[in-house]
Design a protein around this motif. Structure first.
Motif, PDB file in Angstrom:
ATOM      1  N   GLY A 179       0.870  -1.084   0.129  1.00  0.00           N
ATOM      2  CA  GLY A 179      -0.095  -0.106  -0.038  1.00  0.00           C
ATOM      3  C   GLY A 179       0.800   1.379   0.035  1.00  0.00           C
ATOM      4  O   GLY A 179       0.367   2.265  -0.803  1.00  0.00           O
ATOM      5  N   LEU A 180       2.000   1.213   0.755  1.00  0.00           N
ATOM      6  CA  LEU A 180       2.753   2.354   0.776  1.00  0.00           C
ATOM      7  C   LEU A 180       3.487   2.750  -0.461  1.00  0.00           C
ATOM      8  O   LEU A 180       3.483   3.994  -0.995  1.00  0.00           O
ATOM      9  CB  LEU A 180       4.034   2.078   1.764  1.00  0.00           C
ATOM     10  N   MET A 181       3.849   1.539  -1.348  1.00  0.00           N
ATOM     11  CA  MET A 181       4.380   1.706  -2.904  1.00  0.00           C
ATOM     12  C   MET A 181       3.270   2.723  -3.478  1.00  0.00           C
ATOM     13  O   MET A 181       3.619   3.337  -4.402  1.00  0.00           O
ATOM     14  CB  MET A 181       4.836   0.529  -3.186  1.00  0.00           C
ATOM     15  N   GLU A 182       1.972   2.250  -3.540  1.00  0.00           N
ATOM     16  CA  GLU A 182       0.903   2.789  -4.195  1.00  0.00           C
ATOM     17  C   GLU A 182       0.699   4.260  -3.849  1.00  0.00           C
ATOM     18  O   GLU A 182       0.440   5.227  -4.462  1.00  0.00           O
ATOM     19  CB  GLU A 182      -0.183   2.118  -4.031  1.00  0.00           C
ATOM     20  N   PHE A 206       1.663  -1.355 -10.418  1.00  0.00           N
ATOM     21  CA  PHE A 206       0.582  -1.837 -11.175  1.00  0.00           C
ATOM     22  C   PHE A 206       0.700  -3.056 -12.002  1.00  0.00           C
ATOM     23  O   PHE A 206      -0.395  -3.690 -12.338  1.00  0.00           O
ATOM     24  CB  PHE A 206      -0.290  -0.787 -11.810  1.00  0.00           C
ATOM     25  N   ALA A 207       1.806  -3.131 -12.507  1.00  0.00           N
ATOM     26  CA  ALA A 207       2.190  -4.363 -13.205  1.00  0.00           C
ATOM     27  C   ALA A 207       1.988  -5.646 -12.201  1.00  0.00           C
ATOM     28  O   ALA A 207       1.748  -6.684 -12.695  1.00  0.00           O
ATOM     29  CB  ALA A 207       3.525  -4.307 -13.918  1.00  0.00           C
ATOM     30  N   ASN A 208       2.479  -5.472 -11.167  1.00  0.00           N
ATOM     31  CA  ASN A 208       2.641  -6.503 -10.283  1.00  0.00           C
ATOM     32  C   ASN A 208       0.940  -6.976  -9.758  1.00  0.00           C
ATOM     33  O   ASN A 208       0.902  -7.972  -9.633  1.00  0.00           O
ATOM     34  CB  ASN A 208       3.309  -6.112  -9.141  1.00  0.00           C
ATOM     35  N   VAL A 209       0.232  -5.799  -9.452  1.00  0.00           N
ATOM     36  CA  VAL A 209      -1.005  -5.881  -9.150  1.00  0.00           C
ATOM     37  C   VAL A 209      -1.896  -6.562 -10.474  1.00  0.00           C
ATOM     38  O   VAL A 209      -2.834  -7.624 -10.182  1.00  0.00           O
ATOM     39  CB  VAL A 209      -1.826  -4.582  -9.156  1.00  0.00           C
ATOM     40  N   ASP A 217      -6.528 -15.277 -10.996  1.00  0.00           N
ATOM     41  CA  ASP A 217      -8.149 -15.195 -11.176  1.00  0.00           C
ATOM     42  C   ASP A 217      -8.783 -14.172 -10.300  1.00  0.00           C
ATOM     43  O   ASP A 217     -10.024 -14.280  -9.861  1.00  0.00           O
ATOM     44  CB  ASP A 217      -8.606 -16.400 -11.290  1.00  0.00           C
ATOM     45  N   ILE A 218      -8.156 -12.988 -10.149  1.00  0.00           N
ATOM     46  CA  ILE A 218      -8.913 -12.110  -9.072  1.00  0.00           C
ATOM     47  C   ILE A 218      -9.902 -10.939 -10.035  1.00  0.00           C
ATOM     48  O   ILE A 218      -8.875 -10.449 -11.188  1.00  0.00           O
ATOM     49  CB  ILE A 218      -7.908 -11.148  -8.463  1.00  0.00           C
ATOM     50  N   PRO A 219     -10.866 -10.815  -9.898  1.00  0.00           N
ATOM     51  CA  PRO A 219     -11.794 -10.162 -10.826  1.00  0.00           C
ATOM     52  C   PRO A 219     -11.534  -8.674 -10.980  1.00  0.00           C
ATOM     53  O   PRO A 219     -12.403  -7.984 -10.979  1.00  0.00           O
ATOM     54  CB  PRO A 219     -13.238 -10.480 -10.407  1.00  0.00           C
ATOM     55  N   SER A 224      -7.070  -2.982 -13.246  1.00  0.00           N
ATOM     56  CA  SER A 224      -5.751  -2.882 -12.970  1.00  0.00           C
ATOM     57  C   SER A 224      -4.754  -2.603 -14.261  1.00  0.00           C
ATOM     58  O   SER A 224      -3.853  -1.998 -14.230  1.00  0.00           O
ATOM     59  CB  SER A 224      -5.273  -4.190 -12.331  1.00  0.00           C
ATOM     60  N   PHE A 225      -5.379  -3.497 -15.449  1.00  0.00           N
ATOM     61  CA  PHE A 225      -4.437  -3.010 -16.646  1.00  0.00           C
ATOM     62  C   PHE A 225      -4.673  -1.569 -16.884  1.00  0.00           C
ATOM     63  O   PHE A 225      -3.690  -0.935 -17.690  1.00  0.00           O
ATOM     64  CB  PHE A 225      -5.089  -3.852 -17.782  1.00  0.00           C
TER      65      PHE A 225
END
Length: 436
Positions: A179-182, A206-209, A217-219, A224-225
């Motif tokens: 969260g801190l990185m975001e 966001f590439a990691n997310v 398979d997180i909806p 995120s893309f």
């Protein structure tokens, strides 16, 4: 292209066409008119924005390309048929609109001011969600720690998403760091001198997310893309500088593409004021609402009237009939997990409760005299799955006596078990002499 350059310096034709397509796409996907919906007295703008998106999405799905006959709204999941239809519709409208715009406005030599405005819209779009999602992770609100019910669940019953959610929520330190990185992405993007740094950091974050979302398979794959794509877009006019600095080890000149030509004295204080309003209204205020909601949910949660943890069934009598302990029945409790959050689960599959991951989940509460226990599918249900009294057989073992689904008399004897799950210990060791 530098904003300090002449407004009449022509762009190549391909650059103008690409700009027009990107302009329409980001105008649709960021839905900036809906941002004002965060302000209480302007919430109707968010409604209109959502209705407009639904309108052109359904038109596209009905007459251009059918994703699914009946589109499923994006409630909980952003990757429903409605979510994908919206993405395809935005891409289609961007391409068609960009070509029409190119024909109508073909004589315009450049779009310096519009390009600067578009990059600022995209920039603050990323700031908005980087701050909100970063803050709720910093406070440990997005991925909660695994509950007793999850510890009692066989690993194979979890979905990829719930498995990853437990993985992140298990370590509050890791969740805090992510969260801190975001949050850092949002902070760096706020200042012109660090925009490139913020965009590059955003690409990594966001590439990691995005990879987590597609791998488990997180909806939230589309959203995120879009954040990743937005950060890539912010680096678009700095590709040469980035490659010279990181790849060719050459000195680079300062980035002036974010500067406003003919800078007036009043511009700087106006920027500071508007930036402060944005942070307060569009990031801190929504986060505060989210935090208050989370706190209110916790405050409504009932403190367990008996020991939280795990209970095994010893005896079950329904309507005078004793249910054998080995019987695999939908009225056989098998075991009970009591969580601290006003919820719990049973080791059975019963559709009258909320079935998840091979267990049936319930909410528990007490009446005003704290003598009657209610187990319900949800706290708002009028009929309880179980309603009755409880008493201690020993210091922690329980006897429940009441009615089952509002109809049949029911008696249950439960034995408290001290299940020592290694995962629940959350141990940390600098030195490990063997693999755990």
């Amino acid at each position: 292209m530098s904003a300090l350059e002449s407004q009449h310096q022509p762009w190549p034709i391909y650059q103008r066409i690409v700009f027009r397509i990107f302009f329409i796409y980001f105008l649709l996907s960021t839905a900036i008119w809906g941002w004002l919906g965060s302000i209480p007295w302007l919430s109707f703008l968010s409604t209109y924005s959502s209705e407009f998106t639904t309108f052109y999405t359904e038109l596209f799905n009905d007459y251009i390309y059918t994703i699914k006959e009946e589109l499923v709204p994006t409630r909980g999941s952003g990757d429903t048929s409605m979510g994908w239809a919206t993405l395809y519709a935005q891409l289609f409208l961007s391409l068609i609109g960009g070509l029409i715009w190119s024909i109508i406005d073909r004589k315009r030599p450049s779009y310096n001011w519009s390009f600067l405005a578009l990059r600022n819209v995209v920039r603050y779009y990323v700031i908005l969600f980087a701050f909100i999602y970063g803050a709720i992770k910093v406070y440990g609100l997005q991925m909660p720690s695994p509950s007793n019910s999850y510890y009692a669940t066989d690993l194979g019953h979890f979905t990829g998403m719930r498995f990853s959610w437990n993985f992140i929520g298990y370590s509050k330190g890791y969740e805090f760091f992510s969260g801190l990185m975001e949050v850092f992405v949002g902070v760096f993007l706020l200042y012109r001198r660090t925009i490139v740094l913020g965009a590059l950091l955003g690409i990594g974050v966001f590439a990691n997310v995005f990879l987590l979302n597609i791998s488990y398979d997180i909806p939230v794959k589309i959203f995120s893309f879009q954040l990743l794509f937005a950060c890539l877009f912010l680096c678009l006019n700095n590709l040469q500088r980035i490659s010279q600095f990181f790849l060719l080890n050459r000195p680079v000149i300062s980035d002036t593409s974010w500067n406003i030509p003919n800078f007036k004295p009043w511009v700087r204080p106006t920027r500071i004021i508007l930036k402060s309003i944005f942070v307060l209204v569009f990031t801190l205020y929504p986060f505060y609402n989210y935090y208050e909601f989370y706190q209110s949910v916790n405050s409504r949660a009932t403190t367990p009237p008996f020991s939280s943890g795990f209970y095994e069934l010893q005896n079950l009598i329904i309507d005078g009939d004793t249910i054998a302990s080995q019987l695999d029945s939908n009225i056989h409790w098998k075991d009970l997990a009591i969580d601290q959050s006003g919820r719990g689960s049973m080791g059975l599959i019963d559709s009258t409760l909320r079935v998840r991951y091979g267990r049936s989940y319930f909410s528990y509460s007490l009446d005003s005299t704290e003598t009657t226990l209610y187990l319900k599918r949800s706290s708002s249900d009028s009929i309880a799955y179980f309603e009755g009294t409880f008493e201690y057989l020993t210091e922690q073992d329980l006897h429940l006596s009441g009615t089952y689904k509002g109809e049949q008399p029911m008696q249950v004897d439960l034995i408290w078990k001290d299940r020592d799950y290694p995962l629940a210990r959350k141990e940390f060791n600098w030195m490990l002499e063997s693999v755990p």
